[in-house]
Design a protein around this motif. Structure first.
Motif, PDB file in Angstrom:
ATOM      1  N   GLU B  13       0.679  -1.275   0.093  1.00 41.85           N
ATOM      2  CA  GLU B  13       0.099  -0.015   0.031  1.00 41.85           C
ATOM      3  C   GLU B  13       0.964   1.408  -0.048  1.00 41.85           C
ATOM      4  OE1 GLU B  13      -2.661  -0.793   3.524  1.00 41.85           O
ATOM      5  OE2 GLU B  13      -4.244  -1.706   1.816  1.00 41.85           O
ATOM      6  N   TYR B  15       2.989   4.089  -1.441  1.00 37.96           N
ATOM      7  CA  TYR B  15       2.734   4.966  -3.005  1.00 37.96           C
ATOM      8  C   TYR B  15       4.057   5.940  -3.137  1.00 37.96           C
ATOM      9  CZ  TYR B  15       0.452   7.797  -6.715  1.00 37.96           C
ATOM     10  OH  TYR B  15       0.545   8.481  -7.621  1.00 37.96           O
ATOM     11  N   GLY B  16       5.124   5.455  -4.027  1.00 37.36           N
ATOM     12  CA  GLY B  16       6.100   6.376  -3.925  1.00 37.36           C
ATOM     13  C   GLY B  16       6.852   6.534  -2.568  1.00 37.36           C
ATOM     14  N   PHE B  18       5.440   7.630  -0.165  1.00 36.16           N
ATOM     15  CA  PHE B  18       4.626   7.624   0.871  1.00 36.16           C
ATOM     16  C   PHE B  18       4.472   5.968   1.317  1.00 36.16           C
ATOM     17  CE2 PHE B  18       3.275  11.263  -1.381  1.00 36.16           C
ATOM     18  CZ  PHE B  18       2.656  12.212  -0.303  1.00 36.16           C
ATOM     19  N   VAL B  20       3.650   2.960   3.756  1.00 38.42           N
ATOM     20  CA  VAL B  20       2.729   2.641   4.607  1.00 38.42           C
ATOM     21  C   VAL B  20       2.961   0.974   5.033  1.00 38.42           C
ATOM     22  CG1 VAL B  20       0.461   1.729   4.492  1.00 38.42           C
ATOM     23  CG2 VAL B  20       1.121   3.867   3.424  1.00 38.42           C
ATOM     24  N   ALA B  41      -4.048   2.952  -3.771  1.00 35.62           N
ATOM     25  CA  ALA B  41      -2.793   2.950  -3.078  1.00 35.62           C
ATOM     26  C   ALA B  41      -1.743   2.165  -3.917  1.00 35.62           C
ATOM     27  CB  ALA B  41      -2.958   2.440  -1.577  1.00 35.62           C
ATOM     28  N   LEU B  70      -7.070   8.148  -4.608  1.00 38.03           N
ATOM     29  CA  LEU B  70      -5.789   8.034  -3.817  1.00 38.03           C
ATOM     30  C   LEU B  70      -5.954   8.782  -2.618  1.00 38.03           C
ATOM     31  CD1 LEU B  70      -2.856   6.810  -4.037  1.00 38.03           C
ATOM     32  CD2 LEU B  70      -2.249   9.148  -4.893  1.00 38.03           C
ATOM     33  N   LEU B  71      -6.571   9.982  -2.897  1.00 36.75           N
ATOM     34  CA  LEU B  71      -6.630  10.915  -1.550  1.00 36.75           C
ATOM     35  C   LEU B  71      -7.624  10.289  -0.451  1.00 36.75           C
ATOM     36  CD1 LEU B  71      -6.325  13.796  -0.419  1.00 36.75           C
ATOM     37  CD2 LEU B  71      -7.768  14.704  -2.147  1.00 36.75           C
ATOM     38  N   PHE B  73      -7.805   7.224  -0.081  1.00 36.92           N
ATOM     39  CA  PHE B  73      -7.332   5.643   0.100  1.00 36.92           C
ATOM     40  C   PHE B  73      -8.547   4.693  -0.541  1.00 36.92           C
ATOM     41  CE2 PHE B  73      -5.143   2.354   2.655  1.00 36.92           C
ATOM     42  CZ  PHE B  73      -4.064   2.412   2.211  1.00 36.92           C
TER      43      PHE B  73
ATOM     44  N   TYR C  15      -0.549  13.058   3.002  1.00 34.64           N
ATOM     45  CA  TYR C  15      -1.416  13.002   1.874  1.00 34.64           C
ATOM     46  C   TYR C  15      -2.643  12.071   2.083  1.00 34.64           C
ATOM     47  CZ  TYR C  15      -3.649  13.046  -3.121  1.00 34.64           C
ATOM     48  OH  TYR C  15      -4.216  13.076  -4.020  1.00 34.64           O
ATOM     49  N   GLY C  16      -3.859  12.612   2.573  1.00 36.48           N
ATOM     50  CA  GLY C  16      -4.943  11.777   2.918  1.00 36.48           C
ATOM     51  C   GLY C  16      -4.655  10.767   3.850  1.00 36.48           C
ATOM     52  N   ALA C  17      -4.628   9.500   3.715  1.00 42.45           N
ATOM     53  CA  ALA C  17      -4.243   8.366   4.790  1.00 42.45           C
ATOM     54  C   ALA C  17      -2.646   7.992   4.649  1.00 42.45           C
ATOM     55  CB  ALA C  17      -5.197   6.977   4.253  1.00 42.45           C
ATOM     56  N   PHE C  18      -2.150   8.825   3.675  1.00 43.65           N
ATOM     57  CA  PHE C  18      -0.662   8.406   3.757  1.00 43.65           C
ATOM     58  C   PHE C  18       0.108   9.414   4.831  1.00 43.65           C
ATOM     59  CE2 PHE C  18      -2.312   7.232  -0.121  1.00 43.65           C
ATOM     60  CZ  PHE C  18      -1.627   5.796  -0.453  1.00 43.65           C
ATOM     61  N   VAL C  20       2.688  11.282   7.017  1.00 44.58           N
ATOM     62  CA  VAL C  20       4.473  11.374   6.884  1.00 44.58           C
ATOM     63  C   VAL C  20       4.773  12.370   7.799  1.00 44.58           C
ATOM     64  CG1 VAL C  20       6.045  12.633   5.583  1.00 44.58           C
ATOM     65  CG2 VAL C  20       4.443  11.271   4.177  1.00 44.58           C
ATOM     66  N   LEU C  70       3.234  13.586  -7.573  1.00 46.12           N
ATOM     67  CA  LEU C  70       2.590  12.956  -6.228  1.00 46.12           C
ATOM     68  C   LEU C  70       3.706  11.551  -6.231  1.00 46.12           C
ATOM     69  CD1 LEU C  70       0.955  13.659  -3.894  1.00 46.12           C
ATOM     70  CD2 LEU C  70      -0.417  12.094  -4.576  1.00 46.12           C
ATOM     71  N   LEU C  71       3.440  10.967  -7.176  1.00 42.77           N
ATOM     72  CA  LEU C  71       4.377   9.674  -7.251  1.00 42.77           C
ATOM     73  C   LEU C  71       5.576   9.771  -7.060  1.00 42.77           C
ATOM     74  CD1 LEU C  71       4.185   6.564  -7.647  1.00 42.77           C
ATOM     75  CD2 LEU C  71       3.903   6.945 -10.199  1.00 42.77           C
ATOM     76  N   GLY C  72       6.361  10.812  -7.604  1.00 39.98           N
ATOM     77  CA  GLY C  72       7.758  11.117  -7.317  1.00 39.98           C
ATOM     78  C   GLY C  72       8.168  11.987  -6.163  1.00 39.98           C
TER      79      GLY C  72
ATOM     80  N   TYR D  88     -11.735  21.057   1.114  1.00 40.14           N
ATOM     81  CA  TYR D  88     -11.486  20.868  -0.510  1.00 40.14           C
ATOM     82  C   TYR D  88     -12.030  22.274  -1.178  1.00 40.14           C
ATOM     83  CZ  TYR D  88     -10.665  15.711   0.049  1.00 40.14           C
ATOM     84  OH  TYR D  88     -10.243  14.501   0.481  1.00 40.14           O
TER      85      TYR D  88
END
Lengths: 257, 257, 257, 257
Positions: B13, B15-16, B18, B20, B41, B70-71, B73, C15-18, C20, C70-72, D88
């Protein structure tokens, strides 16, 4: 032996409600479809519909993986690691393979999109990422690449078949790269001129750069027409008929490579 | 005959950048991995690494497709058409299949993620989208679904094998649905209690809802542990050992369904 | 006059559930927060929470705009046009301004993130995009930039105040750029060493590059600590105390520039 | 007193290379522009260009925030928490405010987009999120909402001005909601009919539902025309001229509300 060539076009570039291109109208005039895979353009429903449409027109299907840059349509250079590029390509081509399987067609080729294609012309690491991704997924897949490019060379070194591609509707720099889309003269819209260039490329393996210099392309297997130019349909039709007129057979590249 | 059960966990799960979960630590204690596919994810490199890790631990791999959110999840309800849901699932599962093929493993199952799973428990159209997507891609894939759910019923009607799933670390409502993550009591973190619930579910096919009511689950094939709870690793270890202690064999569901 | 310096940290990168970083723990030790704006990291709720948290700790807030990747995590070079870069920055800084206004705080600064920051060190067009975006939005905003960089020079030419930034926990190349994160030695984790480097940078305006060469930085206004290093909190605390110990006053840069 | 009404249109919906709408052609016939903010459509360059274009045509600008669902164009219901929706909206409207400030225009209004608008017609929590976001950012902003909707009621309770909106080119259900875009009859394309409906709505405050039933709308302040219907430009022109013909003054809603 009769001369043979493939006509390919970038299709399936719509994204949800954002509609792009003239897929239905252009299909009758091409023999290979490069289908966007969802990173720079394309979405699952569009992929499904485009494969179904290609099948109906007996057009061979290929994956058109690009950079993860929907906002830039995959046309902006991004510095990816080889591992990133390789896995992004595996992901996208695999997604296409699933749909192809469901629709009962075989994936014929992989053509990197936009900035990925342009960068791979000269970039060894990126070219290795592309070749390895394709080889590991299915070594029967053909790679579309410019003649004499690093991408073509490395694909061949990896045992992959390479279809040398010619851009009939794009101006060439003297070094064999395409004139950037930022320049007014980058797109050639006049059908007559596009056909002449295509015939010369297939018969003689040459093209005239924007400055008049004649470039040696060598063998050309497939001719790209862009689906998003205003005259795309007209141009594809002219190309198909113009090539037939001079007895060049137009068919999917997998049938003669 | 010896009782058998599978332990599954949501993995891959990240993502780059991020990151988890505790994938490396939890792998030794599970038998099936549900791997995120990039929509809610997961990303291509994470998919590759997670499949490689699962292979190393002889853990069976499955696709864990979710909503394109993605935002959120993938945990927020989205109203998709059946065509959207079906093609989104085909896309995601296909992407996983490509990586699985490269790593020389077989995809064992598909488990819808988050809100898609929860909605499919009761939603016929969504359940049909799921069943059709899986059936068309590979009718040997097993669907993970709650016992007695609409999703399980429709998957079976489509000729697919269904693994009935029990959530050992989540509280149940009296109607068999899970208590929402918004409630404090929704996650059960105490390993002893989780093991007791798992054993009861496998041996007796029942679970106690949060209000004390006893629910009939029927046959349970696979137990889900969540990789993102603070005690996930401890809990998975306790579960594997606790089940073994009462002579329930823990193995991938494809080996006994 | 007493020496003064600001301590800044990249925050609000969830970012959301991610999730950091260690925002809550690091706030007591810094004086300026660079808040991610949603392109490379950050989301609306995280922005709101981070501004509220900064306000509570009397930490000045700034916008930390990045590439749409976002991915990078915005760490990969992207070739944007000046118009793209300028408008992406306006969009992100404006979004931050709205939240700042609601929470009754003033945006103090703008610090480009990741690859955008690194590229702007040498890239005139990108530096112009940054300076113009900031100037047009609010010419009182301070730009964080490396001393002697193209970005600093062009910001100053546009009449903007520039805070010269020193990276206490990152290794320097002899040309004044940071050692890439790909190298093992790029991050300095030992608090004692980080403090020594910071004190030297503030007092003497110099830093030792990874090869031992001494670089002239000139005046340093703000010291960056990274919130995502394992020892980030410990390090920020050591820095704040270590600077106080040698009578360097630590306060938001807008109070002394 | 002379009757007055505003004509609004959703504009700025292009996303990078994905071009949508007829913004340049429709601007001369409208008085308020609802500009997409980047979540469901729109991007920073498009926002800048659309505001500049609106300014040139003296069209008032408003923010058109939507769900974070580019693939679904914000037209799919999503279950957000009130905190998610509120933040948002703050993010999107703030981004627009920054561009508006740079171009020297004042943001006039906020109109939720697509599924957010439709859900807010009946949903109290969502309507509160919208009203609070707008009130906290700038209590002079006008909210566009259907007459008698929950959204209108809650905006008014929060002290905000509300412009009651009428959809001249969309069919109505007997309960005052719009006929879903999934139905063939949902869009009214014939200019003559659209004008008649608009005149009736402004003069009499009524509209005929698709089943012939007459609905009481009450006061109507603004008429929406959709920029993406095939006949959008023709329709907007007919509307502006048709209203003028019967002596209804067409001007931005902020001038008479």
């Amino acid at each position: 032996m009769k001369l043979q060539v493939d006509i390919n076009c970038d299709l399936g570039e719509s994204y949800g409600a954002f509609e792009v291109g003239n897929d239905e109208k252009i299909m009758p005039y091409i023999t290979s479809a490069n289908i966007a895979c969802g990173f720079h353009a394309g979405d699952p429903i569009t992929i499904a519909q485009t494969i179904a449409l290609a099948k109906k027109h007996r057009v061979a299907v290929g994956a058109h993986p690009g950079y993860p840059d929907l906002l830039g349509f995959g046309r902006r250079e991004m510095q990816l690691t080889r591992e990133e590029a390789k896995n992004y390509i595996i992901y996208q081509v695999s997604a296409l393979q699933g749909f192809a399987k469901i629709y009962g067609v075989c994936l014929q080729h992989v053509k990197p999109h936009g900035a990925m294609y342009n960068m791979a012309m000269k970039d060894k690491e990126l070219s290795k990422a592309i070749a390895e991704a394709v080889k590991e997924l299915d070594h029967d897949l053909i790679i579309f690449a410019p003649p004499k490019s690093v991408m073509a060379k490395i694909a061949a070194e990896n045992g992959l078949r390479v279809a040398y591609e010619f851009f009939a509707d794009r101006a060439y720099n003297p070094d064999g790269s395409l004139v950037s889309r930022k320049h007014a003269c980058s797109i050639i819209e006049e059908p007559k001129k596009v056909v002449e260039r295509a015939v010369q490329a297939v018969k003689e393996g040459t093209v005239e750069a924007f400055n008049g210099e004649v470039l040696e392309l060598g063998k050309v297997h497939t001719i790209c027409v862009h689906g998003d130019t205003p005259t795309a349909v007209e141009l594809a039709e002219a190309l198909k008929k113009g090539l037939a007129k001079v007895h060049i057979e137009v068919k999917p590249v997998s049938q003669f490579i």
